[in-house]
Design a protein around this motif. Structure first.
Motif, short mmCIF file in Angstrom:
data_model
loop_
_atom_site.label_atom_id
_atom_site.label_comp_id
_atom_site.label_asym_id
_atom_site.label_seq_id
_atom_site.Cartn_x
_atom_site.Cartn_y
_atom_site.Cartn_z
N PHE A 1 0.69 -1.32 0.21
CA PHE A 1 0.29 -0.63 0.15
C PHE A 1 0.91 1.18 0.18
CE2 PHE A 1 -4.66 -0.55 1.21
CZ PHE A 1 -4.71 -1.36 0.93
N LYS B 1 6.35 11.77 -0.53
CA LYS B 1 7.45 11.30 0.17
C LYS B 1 7.82 9.74 -0.41
CE LYS B 1 9.49 12.85 4.36
NZ LYS B 1 9.45 12.39 5.37
N ASN C 1 -3.52 3.32 -2.49
CA ASN C 1 -4.83 3.28 -1.65
C ASN C 1 -5.34 4.82 -1.42
OD1 ASN C 1 -6.48 3.10 0.00
ND2 ASN C 1 -5.46 3.61 1.67
N ASP D 1 -9.10 5.05 2.79
CA ASP D 1 -8.94 5.10 4.51
C ASP D 1 -7.56 5.24 4.60
OD1 ASP D 1 -11.72 4.62 5.77
OD2 ASP D 1 -11.75 2.94 6.15
N ARG E 1 -7.17 1.53 -4.66
CA ARG E 1 -7.85 0.41 -3.46
C ARG E 1 -9.09 1.54 -3.90
NH1 ARG E 1 -8.29 -0.41 2.78
NH2 ARG E 1 -7.19 2.01 2.68
N ALA F 1 -10.11 -4.10 10.31
CA ALA F 1 -10.18 -2.76 11.96
C ALA F 1 -11.45 -2.63 11.01
CB ALA F 1 -9.35 -2.09 10.68
N TRP G 1 -1.14 -7.99 2.67
CA TRP G 1 -1.16 -5.96 2.59
C TRP G 1 0.38 -5.91 3.18
CZ3 TRP G 1 -6.28 -3.13 3.14
CH2 TRP G 1 -6.72 -4.02 2.95
N HIS H 1 3.83 -1.36 5.22
CA HIS H 1 5.12 0.08 5.90
C HIS H 1 6.63 -0.54 4.82
CE1 HIS H 1 8.53 1.44 7.27
NE2 HIS H 1 8.23 2.58 7.92
C1 LIG Z 1 -7.11 -0.44 7.85
C2 LIG Z 1 -6.19 -0.31 7.03
O1 LIG Z 1 -7.86 0.32 5.84
S1 LIG Z 1 -5.00 -0.17 6.23
C3 LIG Z 1 -4.76 0.37 4.61
C4 LIG Z 1 -4.33 1.99 5.26
N1 LIG Z 1 -3.20 2.05 5.60
C5 LIG Z 1 -2.26 2.40 5.01
O2 LIG Z 1 -2.26 2.15 3.96
C6 LIG Z 1 -1.32 2.98 5.86
C7 LIG Z 1 -0.41 2.63 4.79
N2 LIG Z 1 1.21 3.13 5.16
C8 LIG Z 1 1.42 4.71 6.08
O3 LIG Z 1 0.94 5.57 6.06
C9 LIG Z 1 3.14 5.28 6.98
O4 LIG Z 1 3.45 2.93 6.96
C10 LIG Z 1 2.57 4.90 8.84
C11 LIG Z 1 2.04 6.02 8.26
C12 LIG Z 1 2.24 3.36 8.60
C13 LIG Z 1 3.92 4.88 8.81
O5 LIG Z 1 4.98 6.21 8.24
P1 LIG Z 1 5.82 6.95 8.55
O6 LIG Z 1 5.98 7.10 10.33
O7 LIG Z 1 6.26 8.41 8.02
O8 LIG Z 1 7.02 5.51 9.20
P2 LIG Z 1 8.42 6.00 8.74
O9 LIG Z 1 8.95 6.97 9.43
O10 LIG Z 1 8.68 4.28 9.48
O11 LIG Z 1 9.08 5.77 7.51
C14 LIG Z 1 9.93 5.31 6.58
C15 LIG Z 1 10.55 6.21 5.01
O12 LIG Z 1 9.28 4.83 4.67
C16 LIG Z 1 8.41 5.72 4.17
N3 LIG Z 1 6.86 5.34 3.93
C17 LIG Z 1 6.18 3.69 4.91
N4 LIG Z 1 5.21 3.81 4.67
C18 LIG Z 1 5.46 3.32 2.96
C19 LIG Z 1 4.73 2.59 2.32
N5 LIG Z 1 3.55 2.15 2.42
N6 LIG Z 1 4.95 2.40 0.96
C20 LIG Z 1 6.15 3.55 0.70
N7 LIG Z 1 7.37 4.47 1.76
C21 LIG Z 1 6.67 4.62 2.64
C22 LIG Z 1 7.83 6.95 4.64
O13 LIG Z 1 7.25 7.81 3.68
C23 LIG Z 1 9.51 7.29 4.60
O14 LIG Z 1 9.95 8.14 3.96
P3 LIG Z 1 11.45 9.43 4.15
O15 LIG Z 1 12.05 7.65 4.57
O16 LIG Z 1 11.91 9.23 3.10
O17 LIG Z 1 10.95 10.69 5.41
#
Ligand SMILES: CC(=O)SCCNC(=O)CCNC(=O)[C@H](O)C(C)(C)COP(=O)(O)OP(=O)(O)OC[C@H]1O[C@@H](n2cnc3c(N)ncnc32)[C@H](O)[C@@H]1OP(=O)(O)O
Ligand SMILES: CC(=O)C(=O)O
Ligand SMILES: [Mg+2]
Length: 356
Positions: free
Chosen positions: A32, A39, A57, A60, A91, A182, A271, A274
């Protein structure tokens, strides 16, 4: 309900022929990302070759005031990139939201030829799939697409649970179903605030032994019933089941355990929310080399797959041949995409056969 005779008929003049069988393409992790997050979007070219499915995505986790930016971002990314063997999914927003219609109109028109699967959240019953099915057919015809876009449902409402079999069989477009722990927890009024995974309060306790000795407790899998039911519905309709998200990003060990339970029960993937979860899903949803070598050995010993033989003290017969074929065919499909895995499977098989 459509007559069985009409089931495989296109739902719009000029729409592509529906598939007769869901193509099995590796999809160990559906990664996702939020296309409105610069970023994350910047990481897509590096992440794409490391995942089986990349999913833009729109629902949500994308803030309401970023919905249009996310849709536009996905169009831009999909139009520019060549993802090779990696599938591109999206999605869309839920069908009762103000965005779902425009999600489909925009995406299919602009980049429908790049989209493999549309994931539909909060599916309540076959009627939701029928709606998307017809609309996609109209949009595919309009865009001149030559292959149909498949549909994936998220199992995250009590009605969806009650109707899971009819959802799985609602259309030849149905590619698979993911657990949505969830929303499902919220709508069932389960008292867990976690996204998937276990809960220390969901346990069984050892019987009392008559003295005051402490009684061991064993944590149980809160999602076992739901995942097992989803797997049966999918298998009965020839589509693919997936564990959904695991929200405790830092706890990669518990994530691995939950994914493995799902794998053993029949799921083909999960899925990744991260980047750290990509390797976890890859490890779990690729059968272990030793298991693949064993499966190949049994199949070689069983010849045409009938009869009964003993291998290392274990009985093998027609049914175990089929179990082994599941593992061996999955290994072959993954190895075709992953040279490292192919080498590991072949080395393990050679080692086992050399011992004979
Ligand atoms: C219940 C549901 O519906 S689940 C499905 C919906 N949810 C999602 O899609 C969530 C997707 N993931 C995210 O939004 C994020 O991973 C979070 C909010 C959980 C965490 O994000 P962060 O706090 O930025 O995590 P973190 O600091 O460890 O990230 C490290 C790096 O990886 C990047 N990164 C984090 N998640 C992702 C991802 N899914 N894809 C690509 N890159 C990512 C960040 O942007 C960050 O980049 P940077 O180094 O350039 O700053
Ligand atoms: C996966 C998802 O959307 C949920 O758990 O709600
Ligand atoms: Mg949800």
């Amino acid at each position: 309900m459509r007559s069985p005779k009409d089931f495989f008929r296109p739902l719009a003049v000029g729409a592509p022929q529906p598939v007769r069988e869901v193509p099995f393409r590796p999809s160990r992790m559906i990664h996702f990302f939020d296309p409105s997050n610069p970023k994350m979007a910047a990481k897509v070219p590096d992440i794409a070759p490391t995942v089986d499915v990349l999913l833009g995505n729109l629902e949500d986790a994308v803030a309401a005031d970023r919905k249009e930016a996310a849709r536009a971002g996905l169009v831009e990314i999909a139009a520019k990139a060549d993802f090779g063997d990696t599938q591109l999914w999206t999605r869309i927003n839920s069908l009762d939201s103000p965005w779902a219609l425009d999600d489909l109109l925009t995406l299919v028109g602009a980049v429908g030829h790049k989209l493999d699967v549309v994931m539909v959240p909060k599916v309540e019953g076959a009627q939701d799939i029928h709606y998307v099915d017809r609309l996609l057919a109209q949009l595919e015809a309009k865009a001149g697409l030559e292959r149909p876009i498949l549909v994936h449902a998220i199992l995250e409402t009590p009605s969806g649970m009650a109707n899971v079999e009819e959802i799985a069989g609602a259309s030849p477009r149905m590619q698979g179903i993911s657990l949505g722990p969830a929303d499902l927890a919220a709508s069932r009024r389960m008292k867990t605030t976690r996204v998937g995974g276990g809960h220390p309060g969901y346990l069984v306790r050892q019987d009392p032994s008559g003295d005051d000795a402490p009684r061991a407790t064993f944590q149980q899998d809160l999602w076992h019933y739901t995942v097992a039911r989803m797997v049966d519905a999918c298998a009965a309709h020839g589509i693919l089941p997936y564990y959904g998200p695991f929200g405790d990003i830092k706890d990669t060990l518990a994530c691995e355990d939950q994914f493995r339970n799902a794998f053993l029960l029949g799921c083909v993937g999960a899925w990744s929310l991260h980047p750290v979860q990509i390797a976890v899903a890859k490890r779990v949803f690729s059968p272990e080399p030793g298991e693949v070598a064993w499966a190949r050995r049994v199949m070689a010993a069983m010849g045409d797959g009938t009869g009964a033989v003993m291998i290392d003290g274990k009985m093998q017969d027609d049914a175990t041949f089929k179990q082994c074929r599941v593992v061996a065919e999955l290994a072959d499909a993954l190895a075709a995409r992953d040279p490292e895995l192919r080498a590991a499977y072949d080395a393990a098989t050679t080692a086992v056969l050399d011992q004979e």
